[in-house]
Scaffold this motif. Structure first.
Motif, mmCIF file in Angstrom:
data_model
loop_
_atom_site.group_PDB
_atom_site.id
_atom_site.type_symbol
_atom_site.label_atom_id
_atom_site.label_comp_id
_atom_site.label_asym_id
_atom_site.label_seq_id
_atom_site.Cartn_x
_atom_site.Cartn_y
_atom_site.Cartn_z
ATOM 1 N N VAL A 128 38.273 49.401 31.617
ATOM 2 C CA VAL A 128 39.040 50.213 32.559
ATOM 3 C C VAL A 128 38.624 49.811 33.970
ATOM 4 O O VAL A 128 37.439 49.705 34.266
ATOM 5 C CB VAL A 128 38.786 51.718 32.324
ATOM 6 C CG1 VAL A 128 39.447 52.560 33.398
ATOM 7 C CG2 VAL A 128 39.283 52.128 30.946
ATOM 8 N N ILE A 136 40.152 58.334 30.786
ATOM 9 C CA ILE A 136 40.251 57.060 31.515
ATOM 10 C C ILE A 136 39.193 56.995 32.607
ATOM 11 O O ILE A 136 38.494 55.985 32.763
ATOM 12 C CB ILE A 136 41.657 56.888 32.129
ATOM 13 C CG1 ILE A 136 42.687 56.611 31.049
ATOM 14 C CG2 ILE A 136 41.683 55.792 33.184
ATOM 15 C CD1 ILE A 136 42.651 55.234 30.458
ATOM 16 N N TRP A 161 36.038 54.522 32.814
ATOM 17 C CA TRP A 161 35.842 53.668 33.993
ATOM 18 C C TRP A 161 34.372 53.707 34.407
ATOM 19 O O TRP A 161 33.766 52.672 34.679
ATOM 20 C CB TRP A 161 36.753 54.134 35.110
ATOM 21 C CG TRP A 161 36.612 53.416 36.416
ATOM 22 C CD1 TRP A 161 36.690 52.064 36.625
ATOM 23 C CD2 TRP A 161 36.385 54.001 37.699
ATOM 24 N NE1 TRP A 161 36.527 51.781 37.961
ATOM 25 C CE2 TRP A 161 36.340 52.950 38.644
ATOM 26 C CE3 TRP A 161 36.233 55.299 38.142
ATOM 27 C CZ2 TRP A 161 36.132 53.173 40.003
ATOM 28 C CZ3 TRP A 161 36.036 55.522 39.486
ATOM 29 C CH2 TRP A 161 35.995 54.467 40.414
ATOM 30 N N PRO A 185 42.211 54.719 26.022
ATOM 31 C CA PRO A 185 41.791 53.638 26.910
ATOM 32 C C PRO A 185 41.075 52.533 26.138
ATOM 33 O O PRO A 185 40.012 52.752 25.585
ATOM 34 C CB PRO A 185 40.857 54.337 27.900
ATOM 35 C CG PRO A 185 40.380 55.565 27.189
ATOM 36 C CD PRO A 185 41.468 55.939 26.233
ATOM 37 N N PRO A 219 47.943 57.691 29.454
ATOM 38 C CA PRO A 219 47.339 56.837 28.453
ATOM 39 C C PRO A 219 47.163 57.574 27.139
ATOM 40 O O PRO A 219 47.022 58.780 27.107
ATOM 41 C CB PRO A 219 45.977 56.489 29.067
ATOM 42 C CG PRO A 219 45.665 57.678 29.905
ATOM 43 C CD PRO A 219 46.990 58.157 30.438
ATOM 44 N N THR A 239 51.231 54.606 29.998
ATOM 45 C CA THR A 239 51.055 54.139 31.363
ATOM 46 C C THR A 239 49.699 54.613 31.838
ATOM 47 O O THR A 239 49.085 55.462 31.204
ATOM 48 C CB THR A 239 52.145 54.720 32.289
ATOM 49 O OG1 THR A 239 51.965 56.143 32.335
ATOM 50 C CG2 THR A 239 53.534 54.382 31.824
ATOM 51 N N PRO A 240 49.203 54.126 32.983
ATOM 52 C CA PRO A 240 47.918 54.606 33.464
ATOM 53 C C PRO A 240 47.868 56.117 33.665
ATOM 54 O O PRO A 240 46.830 56.714 33.509
ATOM 55 C CB PRO A 240 47.739 53.873 34.802
ATOM 56 C CG PRO A 240 48.541 52.630 34.646
ATOM 57 C CD PRO A 240 49.709 53.030 33.781
ATOM 58 N N ASN A 250 43.830 61.451 30.957
ATOM 59 C CA ASN A 250 43.468 60.968 32.294
ATOM 60 C C ASN A 250 41.967 61.113 32.540
ATOM 61 O O ASN A 250 41.336 60.219 33.116
ATOM 62 C CB ASN A 250 44.251 61.703 33.372
ATOM 63 C CG ASN A 250 45.687 61.244 33.463
ATOM 64 O OD1 ASN A 250 46.059 60.202 32.946
ATOM 65 N ND2 ASN A 250 46.506 62.024 34.126
ATOM 66 N N LYS A 294 43.761 48.926 38.036
ATOM 67 C CA LYS A 294 44.672 48.897 36.888
ATOM 68 C C LYS A 294 44.905 50.286 36.294
ATOM 69 O O LYS A 294 46.021 50.604 35.881
ATOM 70 C CB LYS A 294 44.119 47.953 35.816
ATOM 71 C CG LYS A 294 44.952 47.858 34.550
ATOM 72 C CD LYS A 294 44.445 46.803 33.586
ATOM 73 C CE LYS A 294 43.051 47.013 33.101
ATOM 74 N NZ LYS A 294 42.878 47.849 31.937
ATOM 75 N N ASP A 295 43.862 51.116 36.252
ATOM 76 C CA ASP A 295 43.948 52.352 35.482
ATOM 77 C C ASP A 295 43.687 53.637 36.260
ATOM 78 O O ASP A 295 44.334 54.644 36.013
ATOM 79 C CB ASP A 295 42.936 52.299 34.327
ATOM 80 C CG ASP A 295 43.104 51.079 33.456
ATOM 81 O OD1 ASP A 295 44.141 50.967 32.793
ATOM 82 O OD2 ASP A 295 42.199 50.222 33.448
#
Length: 125
Positions: free
Chosen positions: A42, A113, A117, A38, A35, A31-32, A110, A46-47
């Protein structure tokens, strides 16, 4: 004698249980906020938003201890990455001054991610 037989049977039943049979049932789905890697582009919605909501807004929102730097909108989080050192602060190790969140380092997944991003261009959607 009967107790010995019953105990032996119970021990055999428990010993026959295997962790390998239940591993897939126990695994947490990706899940976000959990994760594993990634992939793809991203985006904030969504993330990233769920990670920020889970780890940051308890302090970084109106009326909270860090309300001077709110992180409740895309624009605020993007600005924090671009000009307030958010990426550096979340990548510090536990015990280092300035680590965010203050309660302890969030998971590396996290952090990855959020870093991706940034690399992907800080897209909203």
């Amino acid at each position: 004698m009967k107790k010995t037989i019953v105990l032996t049977i119970l021990m055999a039943v428990f010993a026959s249980c295997s962790d390998s049979d239940t591993t897939q049932e126990i695994e947490t789905p990706t899940t976000p906020t959990n994760p594993t890697d990634p992939t793809g582009t991203v985006t904030y919605n969504k993330d990233v938003k769920s990670i920020i909501d889970a780890n940051c807004i308890s302090c970084h929102s109106s009326g909270r201890s860090a309300s001077f730097r709110p992180l409740t909108t895309f624009a605020q989080v993007k600005a924090a990455v671009e000009s307030a050192g958010l990426l550096g602060r979340i990548q510090l190790q536990n015990g280092q001054q300035g680590l965010m969140p203050q309660g302890g380092r969030m998971s590396q997944a996290n952090i990855d991610i959020i870093v991706k991003w940034n690399t992907d261009g800080l897209k909203e959607n």
